[in-house]
Design an enzyme around this catalytic site. Structure first.
Site, PDB file in Angstrom:
ATOM      1  NE  ARG A 100      -3.576   2.057   2.753  1.00  0.00           N
ATOM      2  CZ  ARG A 100      -4.770   2.177   2.140  1.00  0.00           C
ATOM      3  NH1 ARG A 100      -5.365   1.292   1.347  1.00  0.00           N
ATOM      4  NH2 ARG A 100      -5.755   3.492   2.634  1.00  0.00           N
ATOM      5  CG  ASP A 217     -13.388   7.402  -2.060  1.00  0.00           C
ATOM      6  OD1 ASP A 217     -13.262   7.405  -0.917  1.00  0.00           O
ATOM      7  OD2 ASP A 217     -12.134   7.241  -2.670  1.00  0.00           O
ATOM      8  CB  CYS A 253     -13.836   2.701  -0.640  1.00  0.00           C
ATOM      9  SG  CYS A 253     -13.021   4.131  -0.708  1.00  0.00           S
ATOM     10  NE  ARG A 281     -10.125  -4.089   0.770  1.00  0.00           N
ATOM     11  CZ  ARG A 281      -9.219  -2.856   0.988  1.00  0.00           C
ATOM     12  NH1 ARG A 281      -9.702  -1.696   1.426  1.00  0.00           N
ATOM     13  NH2 ARG A 281      -7.952  -3.229   0.995  1.00  0.00           N
TER      14      ARG A 281
END
Length: 296
Positions: A100, A217, A253, A281
């Site tokens: 990430r 988002d 999200c 997820r």
């Protein structure tokens, strides 16, 4: 060739279906199966995250494996050691790498030099694991992908991966963004090659008119804090309110900036399926991890 997931269209349409099927099977399995016993996931984090860390770490435990958190103070990624060297060394210890990071080129380089599967846990350009969870959530809710989705907000990394995933799955998508904040032209071309370019508009009300689902988002993503005041001004009129949402399911999200891209009332309503997304997820990533273990 080592299979990886740097963006969702690294999968074929058939492979996408297989990954989602694996996810659904693992989500509902009650036979104690643990297909990744003695497997290790190395988790490289430049950006903090609640859902990414907890979902991957818990998912590996449920699958019988182990996850190692590697934060920016734990390793030398990009400072003190070239990324290619980190990729080569960590590959000797673990069975998967999840990264990430900010720069998408960094995860591409990890994938190029790693000898184990690399999974993009988010970059500034893409968020494929979120798209897998989104598609799993839509399929659970509606039974298939014969669905119209309206994206309202920024054409950011989450939106760009969802554009590709929607094209692959056959989801009809309309994207409403302010002028100058639309989907990258390169992503639109890739979506066209996958069979589904989204409709685009600068009018949120027009976007949601025929929608079955509304997806939004944050307007100010991590690392864009210096753009905050400008973006809040530019996105005036794009907030998802209960009136705009109507009785449609709401997707986000997370984390949400309540009072900015979405009202507290909309997010707390019965229409919000954001917690299903968050749970999925883990299930979607579990399906991906098991599928990758079968390919490599």
């Amino acid at each position: 060739m080592v299979r990886a997931l740097l963006d969702v269209d690294d999968l074929t349409g058939e492979e996408l279906t297989t990954v989602l099927d694996r996810a659904a099977e693992l989500k509902t399995a009650d036979d104690g199966r643990q297909p990744l016993v003695d497997r290790t996931l190395g988790m490289i984090f430049e950006k903090p995250s609640t859902r990414t860390r907890v979902s991957f770490e818990t998912g590996m435990t449920k699958l019988g494996g182990h996850a190692i958190f590697l934060g920016p103070d734990d390793i030398h990624l990009g400072h003190g050691e070239p990324i290619r060297d980190t990729a080569r060394a960590v590959s000797r210890y673990v069975d998967f790498i999840m990264a990430r990071v900010f720069d998408h080129a960094d995860v591409v380089e990890l994938g190029e030099y790693a000898t184990v599967p690399v999974i993009n846990g988010l970059t500034d350009d893409a968020h494929p694991c979120q798209t897998l969870a989104d598609l799993l959530t839509i399929r659970e809710r509606f039974g298939d992908f014969d669905v119209d989705v309206a994206w309202v907000g920024d054409g950011n990394n989450v939106a760009q991966s969802f554009v590709l995933g929607a094209a692959m799955a056959g989801v009809d998508l309309t994207v409403a963004t302010p002028a100058g904040y639309g989907i990258d032209d390169g992503v639109r071309k890739r979506a066209a090659g996958l069979g589904g370019v989204p409709e685009t508009t600068t009018d949120p009300e027009a976007a949601v008119e025929d929608a079955d689902v509304v997806y939004t988002d944050v307007w100010v993503s991590m690392g864009q804090e210096d753009q905050r005041e400008q973006k809040l001004a530019d996105f005036d009129g794009f907030q998802v309110t209960s009136d705009l949402l109507g009785d449609r399911p709401l997707m986000h999200c997370l984390p949400a900036h309540r009072g900015e891209e979405v009202t507290d009332e909309a997010l707390e309503s019965e229409n919000a399926i954001v917690w299903d997304q968050a749970e999925n997820r883990m299930h979607a990533q579990n399906g991906l991890l098991v599928w990758l273990s079968e390919q490599n």
